[in-house]
Design a protein around this motif. Structure first.
Motif, mmCIF file in Angstrom:
data_model
loop_
_atom_site.group_PDB
_atom_site.id
_atom_site.type_symbol
_atom_site.label_atom_id
_atom_site.label_comp_id
_atom_site.label_asym_id
_atom_site.label_seq_id
_atom_site.Cartn_x
_atom_site.Cartn_y
_atom_site.Cartn_z
ATOM 1 N N VAL A 81 51.311 -33.487 -23.833
ATOM 2 C CA VAL A 81 50.038 -33.326 -24.541
ATOM 3 C C VAL A 81 49.022 -34.277 -23.889
ATOM 4 C CG1 VAL A 81 48.921 -33.301 -26.812
ATOM 5 C CG2 VAL A 81 51.391 -32.913 -26.647
ATOM 6 N N PRO A 82 48.316 -33.808 -22.827
ATOM 7 C CA PRO A 82 47.418 -34.694 -22.071
ATOM 8 C C PRO A 82 46.362 -35.392 -22.923
ATOM 9 C CG PRO A 82 47.691 -32.603 -20.927
ATOM 10 C CD PRO A 82 48.333 -32.457 -22.276
ATOM 11 N N GLU A 83 45.852 -34.707 -23.948
ATOM 12 C CA GLU A 83 44.824 -35.324 -24.798
ATOM 13 C C GLU A 83 45.442 -36.193 -25.895
ATOM 14 O OE1 GLU A 83 42.377 -32.087 -26.151
ATOM 15 O OE2 GLU A 83 41.895 -31.508 -24.097
ATOM 16 N N GLY A 84 46.757 -36.124 -26.025
ATOM 17 C CA GLY A 84 47.437 -36.922 -27.044
ATOM 18 C C GLY A 84 47.349 -36.291 -28.418
ATOM 19 N N VAL A 85 48.271 -36.707 -29.276
ATOM 20 C CA VAL A 85 48.291 -36.238 -30.663
ATOM 21 C C VAL A 85 48.640 -37.438 -31.535
ATOM 22 C CG1 VAL A 85 50.693 -35.410 -30.461
ATOM 23 C CG2 VAL A 85 49.225 -34.530 -32.286
ATOM 24 N N ASP A 86 47.934 -37.573 -32.660
ATOM 25 C CA ASP A 86 48.128 -38.721 -33.538
ATOM 26 C C ASP A 86 49.451 -38.623 -34.304
ATOM 27 O OD1 ASP A 86 47.688 -40.986 -35.131
ATOM 28 O OD2 ASP A 86 46.622 -39.826 -36.650
ATOM 29 N N PHE A 87 50.291 -39.632 -34.132
ATOM 30 C CA PHE A 87 51.541 -39.750 -34.874
ATOM 31 C C PHE A 87 51.444 -41.016 -35.708
ATOM 32 C CE2 PHE A 87 53.512 -36.345 -32.632
ATOM 33 C CZ PHE A 87 54.697 -36.057 -33.282
ATOM 34 N N GLY A 88 50.863 -40.902 -36.900
ATOM 35 C CA GLY A 88 50.772 -42.053 -37.798
ATOM 36 C C GLY A 88 50.042 -43.239 -37.200
ATOM 37 N N GLY A 89 48.899 -42.987 -36.593
ATOM 38 C CA GLY A 89 48.098 -44.080 -36.052
ATOM 39 C C GLY A 89 48.409 -44.413 -34.598
ATOM 40 N N GLU A 90 49.428 -43.802 -34.040
ATOM 41 C CA GLU A 90 49.777 -43.992 -32.624
ATOM 42 C C GLU A 90 49.561 -42.670 -31.899
ATOM 43 O OE1 GLU A 90 50.559 -46.815 -31.324
ATOM 44 O OE2 GLU A 90 51.192 -48.028 -33.022
ATOM 45 N N THR A 91 49.208 -42.737 -30.632
ATOM 46 C CA THR A 91 48.969 -41.510 -29.875
ATOM 47 C C THR A 91 50.164 -41.177 -29.001
ATOM 48 O OG1 THR A 91 46.609 -41.992 -29.848
ATOM 49 C CG2 THR A 91 47.391 -40.357 -28.272
ATOM 50 N N ALA A 92 50.705 -39.971 -29.209
ATOM 51 C CA ALA A 92 51.824 -39.491 -28.403
ATOM 52 C C ALA A 92 51.292 -38.520 -27.352
ATOM 53 C CB ALA A 92 52.850 -38.800 -29.282
ATOM 54 N N TYR A 93 51.688 -38.730 -26.115
ATOM 55 C CA TYR A 93 51.337 -37.828 -25.014
ATOM 56 C C TYR A 93 52.554 -36.996 -24.617
ATOM 57 C CZ TYR A 93 47.314 -40.851 -24.840
ATOM 58 O OH TYR A 93 46.186 -41.545 -25.194
ATOM 59 N N LEU A 94 53.704 -37.457 -25.073
ATOM 60 C CA LEU A 94 54.961 -36.781 -24.788
ATOM 61 C C LEU A 94 55.676 -36.604 -26.126
ATOM 62 C CD1 LEU A 94 56.778 -35.819 -22.434
ATOM 63 C CD2 LEU A 94 57.797 -38.089 -22.414
ATOM 64 N N VAL A 95 55.927 -35.348 -26.494
ATOM 65 C CA VAL A 95 56.610 -35.039 -27.752
ATOM 66 C C VAL A 95 57.914 -34.338 -27.386
ATOM 67 C CG1 VAL A 95 56.492 -33.806 -29.957
ATOM 68 C CG2 VAL A 95 54.412 -34.847 -28.991
ATOM 69 N N ILE A 96 59.023 -34.960 -27.746
ATOM 70 C CA ILE A 96 60.331 -34.416 -27.413
ATOM 71 C C ILE A 96 61.059 -34.034 -28.687
ATOM 72 C CG2 ILE A 96 62.583 -34.915 -26.375
ATOM 73 C CD1 ILE A 96 61.151 -36.688 -24.375
ATOM 74 N N GLY A 97 61.275 -32.739 -28.858
ATOM 75 C CA GLY A 97 62.034 -32.247 -30.006
ATOM 76 C C GLY A 97 63.511 -32.410 -29.702
ATOM 77 N N LEU A 98 64.260 -32.858 -30.706
ATOM 78 C CA LEU A 98 65.669 -33.143 -30.459
ATOM 79 C C LEU A 98 66.557 -32.557 -31.547
ATOM 80 C CD1 LEU A 98 67.709 -34.721 -28.717
ATOM 81 C CD2 LEU A 98 67.238 -36.722 -30.114
ATOM 82 N N ALA A 99 67.617 -31.908 -31.097
ATOM 83 C CA ALA A 99 68.681 -31.450 -31.990
ATOM 84 C C ALA A 99 69.964 -31.844 -31.292
ATOM 85 C CB ALA A 99 68.619 -29.941 -32.178
ATOM 86 N N ALA A 100 70.735 -32.715 -31.914
ATOM 87 C CA ALA A 100 71.946 -33.202 -31.237
ATOM 88 C C ALA A 100 73.150 -33.144 -32.156
ATOM 89 C CB ALA A 100 71.730 -34.620 -30.735
ATOM 90 N N VAL A 101 74.251 -32.691 -31.601
ATOM 91 C CA VAL A 101 75.511 -32.583 -32.328
ATOM 92 C C VAL A 101 76.159 -33.966 -32.405
ATOM 93 C CG1 VAL A 101 77.815 -31.551 -32.277
ATOM 94 C CG2 VAL A 101 75.831 -30.199 -31.566
#
Length: 144
Positions: A81-101
């Motif tokens: 996410v080059p423009e970033g996205v607000d995650f509770g007051g912090e800006t994330a540029y990389l969002v990694i969805g995780l599902a792990a056994v």
């Protein structure tokens, strides 16, 4: 099955908020067959309890503990996410969805956190020009 594949990587993503980012990251896991659709709601639920922002521009949304039984196989989705996205007051540029056994999520979290803590590696990830290039950076960093 690789935990990361071209179909689970999206470059240059624009999202209006963290919920949209989490839903998109989760949907990639659903589409790849790692989890059923209801797992995405559990990712949103998990975020409401406590932010999954880790630091260094990285957020790693995942389901609640109760959602573990829904996971069919370990997988990871990546949104840049080059423009970033607000995650509770912090800006994330990389969002990694995780599902792990089982306990695999801890190993993956540790590997990814270590990879992005290197500023040069994070820059390479954010500037990757193709899905293949991004996957190669992760493979190299997580198997080091």
């Amino acid at each position: 099955m690789s935990i990361l594949s071209k179909e689970k990587v999206k470059l240059n993503v624009k999202v209006k908020d963290k919920e949209e980012a989490i839903r998109l990251a989760g949907q990639l896991l659903v589409d790849a067959g790692h989890v059923p659709a209801e797992y995405v709601d559990k990712m949103i639920e998990r975020e409401a309890v406590s932010s999954t922002y880790i630091g260094a521009g990285l957020a790693m949304p995942h389901g609640t503990n109760e959602a573990k039984s829904l996971i069919r196989s370990t997988g990871m989705s990546v949104l840049v996410v080059p423009e970033g996205v607000d995650f509770g007051g912090e800006t994330a540029y990389l969002v990694i969805g995780l599902a792990a056994v089982g306990e695999e999520h801890l190993d993956i979290l540790t590997s990814v956190a270590t990879l992005v803590s290197e500023e040069d590696d994070m820059k390479r990830i954010l500037n990757a020009s193709s899905e293949e290039e991004l996957i190669a950076i992760f493979d190299e960093g997580m198997n080091a």
